[in-house]
Enzyme design. Structure first.
Site, PDB file in Angstrom:
ATOM      1  N   CYS A  96     -44.281  39.090  21.212  1.00 56.57           N
ATOM      2  CA  CYS A  96     -44.290  40.463  21.856  1.00 56.57           C
ATOM      3  C   CYS A  96     -43.629  41.240  20.676  1.00 56.57           C
ATOM      4  CB  CYS A  96     -43.340  40.161  22.925  1.00 56.57           C
ATOM      5  SG  CYS A  96     -43.590  39.362  24.124  1.00 56.57           S
ATOM      6  N   THR A 119     -39.704  63.647  -6.398  1.00 56.09           N
ATOM      7  CA  THR A 119     -38.633  63.856  -6.789  1.00 56.09           C
ATOM      8  C   THR A 119     -37.843  62.695  -6.537  1.00 56.09           C
ATOM      9  OG1 THR A 119     -38.876  66.171  -6.383  1.00 56.09           O
ATOM     10  CG2 THR A 119     -36.558  65.162  -6.418  1.00 56.09           C
ATOM     11  N   ASN A 157     -39.629  35.048   3.976  1.00 60.32           N
ATOM     12  CA  ASN A 157     -38.765  35.794   4.889  1.00 60.32           C
ATOM     13  C   ASN A 157     -38.618  35.115   5.990  1.00 60.32           C
ATOM     14  OD1 ASN A 157     -41.585  36.788   4.748  1.00 60.32           O
ATOM     15  ND2 ASN A 157     -41.088  38.086   6.367  1.00 60.32           N
ATOM     16  N   SER A 187     -36.403  45.120  -2.683  1.00 56.87           N
ATOM     17  CA  SER A 187     -36.046  46.432  -1.774  1.00 56.87           C
ATOM     18  C   SER A 187     -34.515  46.535  -1.349  1.00 56.87           C
ATOM     19  CB  SER A 187     -36.766  46.236  -0.125  1.00 56.87           C
ATOM     20  OG  SER A 187     -36.568  47.044   0.670  1.00 56.87           O
ATOM     21  N   GLY A 188     -33.905  47.659  -1.383  1.00 51.60           N
ATOM     22  CA  GLY A 188     -32.581  47.952  -1.263  1.00 51.60           C
ATOM     23  C   GLY A 188     -32.105  47.448  -0.042  1.00 51.60           C
ATOM     24  N   HIS A 189     -32.590  47.381   1.118  1.00 54.48           N
ATOM     25  CA  HIS A 189     -32.152  47.423   2.293  1.00 54.48           C
ATOM     26  C   HIS A 189     -31.713  45.985   2.893  1.00 54.48           C
ATOM     27  CE1 HIS A 189     -35.486  46.568   5.282  1.00 54.48           C
ATOM     28  NE2 HIS A 189     -36.207  47.273   4.337  1.00 54.48           N
TER      29      HIS A 189
HETATM   30  C1  LIG Z   1     -38.658  43.199   4.334  1.00 57.45           C
HETATM   31  C2  LIG Z   1     -39.726  42.703   3.130  1.00 57.45           C
HETATM   32  C3  LIG Z   1     -40.696  43.362   2.946  1.00 57.45           C
HETATM   33  C4  LIG Z   1     -40.736  45.185   3.144  1.00 57.45           C
HETATM   34  O1  LIG Z   1     -39.778  45.631   2.542  1.00 57.45           O
HETATM   35  P1  LIG Z   1     -39.540  47.158   3.117  1.00 57.45           P
HETATM   36  O2  LIG Z   1     -38.202  47.584   2.161  1.00 57.45           O
HETATM   37  O3  LIG Z   1     -38.902  46.974   4.305  1.00 57.45           O
HETATM   38  O4  LIG Z   1     -40.878  47.977   2.843  1.00 57.45           O
HETATM   39  C5  LIG Z   1     -41.646  42.851   1.959  1.00 57.45           C
HETATM   40  N1  LIG Z   1     -41.751  41.492   1.728  1.00 57.45           N
HETATM   41  C6  LIG Z   1     -40.631  40.816   2.165  1.00 57.45           C
HETATM   42  C7  LIG Z   1     -40.655  39.380   1.960  1.00 57.45           C
HETATM   43  C8  LIG Z   1     -39.740  41.180   3.035  1.00 57.45           C
HETATM   44  O5  LIG Z   1     -38.786  40.556   3.695  1.00 57.45           O
END
Ligand SMILES: *Cc1c(COP(=O)(O)O)cnc(C)c1O
Length: 395
Positions: A326, A238, A152, A200-202
């Site tokens: 920071c 749920t 990431n 992860s969706g977002h």
């Molecule tokens: C963002 C991220 C996560 C965490 O995902 P969340 O849905 O925010 O909990 C885990 N691993 C990697 C590599 C990510 O970039």
């Protein structure tokens, strides 16, 4: 609001309007609990099954191997903790890398406090895992290898197929945190020998608070949330139907547009990298030059502080991220930048810019021009830079 150039898509993405549109009826119209027998609940169940089918299809998996969770962090926690518990009789050793997300690293630290042993394998200067070292770390007691698909921070893509092959050759389970890769790179769980995969969706223009863990059929894994019978009794609660629907639409959209979108992002990313390296002296690119996420650029600018840079970029409406102190609330720079061998002072001057399908060439040119100005101003104020210039002159 002034125009914002959003280049922090590795942190989160804008929920796509069609994703929001698809979700809305599941709040107000089809709000039934998917576990009920009347038609209203059936609509929820049907929508959930569709999303599960979409996601399974993208990965080359079976529908009953996809378990919805509340996000990437939960999926990572589940994969590690439940495997550790279920395979405790076989062994207590886990292998991971030094550059994992904290959702994996901190879970490993937790497991270490509970009788497990963890080997954190090194990466090379581009952030690629050292395969020889990985294989050498394997013990008779090794139960799990967990290595992220793509990083990431620096965007480096790991040799996932090779890691999967090594794991399976030794009869060890392989988990990959694919939160950054899912939607950006083609993934097939069989081809890559993946037993568990977090997403992860977002991170792909879907909603926040929804994720999934792929668990290959046959993997012994314990329930993570105890309660009702949802998610094949392994993850009670749920179901978050609007989130699941949104995730399904986002995943479908990402898969369908992948080729064209990532080709465009790669062209812009390379333009950004080329211009910065050419036009800003004493700068380096972090991460692998070619095996990197289509939307990721990560630089270190000598003699400056990443945080100061972020604030100055923000004043120009540019959102980025830095690997320095920071923001993370600690004095140490990013564990990823240290793992690729950057000295503290270089790691502190780092900037991550992550593009989206909405990023334009004009945006990138404006950002590079702005960076040049900011780096110049910050260096003019830097005693380190002044020293360096004096020494250069004396040579
Ligand atoms: C963002 C991220 C996560 C965490 O995902 P969340 O849905 O925010 O909990 C885990 N691993 C990697 C590599 C990510 O970039």
């Amino acid at each position: 609001m002034k125009k914002v150039i959003y280049l922090d898509n590795a942190a989160t993405t804008r929920t796509a309007p069609e994703v929001v549109d698809a979700m809305l009826p599941y709040f107000t119209e089809y709000y039934g609990n998917a576990s009920t027998i009347y038609e209203l609940g059936g609509s929820s169940k049907k929508a959930m099954n569709e999303a599960r089918e979409t996601i399974a299809g993208i990965l080359g998996a079976q529908e009953n191997e996809i378990y919805f969770t509340a996000g990437g962090s939960e999926s990572d926690n589940w994969a590690l903790k439940a495997t550790a518990e279920a395979y405790r009789a076989k062994g207590n050793h886990i292998i991971t890398s030094k550059i994992e997300h904290h959702a994996v690293l901190h879970t490993c630290e937790y497991l270490e406090k509970n009788g497990f042993e963890v080997t954190y394998v090194d990466v090379d200067e581009n952030g690629k895992i050292k395969l020889g070292e990985l294989e050498k770390a394997i013990r008779p007691t090794t139960i799990l290898i967990s290595v992220m698909f793509a990083n990431n921070e620096i965007g480096t893509i790991q040799p996932i197929r090779e890691i999967g092959e090594i794991a399976h050759k030794h009869g060890i389970l392989f988990h990959t945190d694919a939160v950054q890769a899912f939607g950006q790179l083609p993934i097939n769980v069989d081809e890559y020998h993946i037993d568990m995969l977090s997403a992860s969706g977002h991170k792909l223009n879907g909603p926040k608070g929804i994720g999934f863990l792929y668990i290959r059929k046959g993997v012994k894994i314990r329930s993570f949330i105890h309660g009702g019978a949802q998610e094949r009794k392994r993850r009670a609660g749920t179901e978050n139907i609007p989130g699941i629907v949104g995730f399904g639409v986002a995943a479908k959209r990402a898969a369908e547009t992948m080729q064209e979108r990532t080709a465009k992002e790669i062209a812009l990313r390379d333009h950004l990298i080329d211009r910065v390296l050419k036009e800003v002296p004493y700068t380096r690119l972090n991460g692998d030059r070619t095996d990197r996420l289509p939307n990721n650029a990560n630089f270190s600018f000598q003699f400056i502080e990443g945080e100061s840079m972020l604030i100055m970029l923000d004043m120009e409406g540019i959102c980025g991220s830095s690997g320095s102190a920071c923001t993370s609330g600690s004095l140490d720079p990013s564990h990823v930048l240290l793992a690729i061998g950057l000295p503290h002072e270089i790691a502190h001057g780092s900037l991550r810019l992550t593009l989206s399908e909405e990023t334009t060439l004009e945006d990138i040119d404006f950002v590079v021009d702005t960076i040049k100005g900011i780096v110049g101003r910050l260096r003019d104020m830097s005693p380190l830079y002044e020293d360096f210039v004096k020494k250069q002159a004396a040579k």
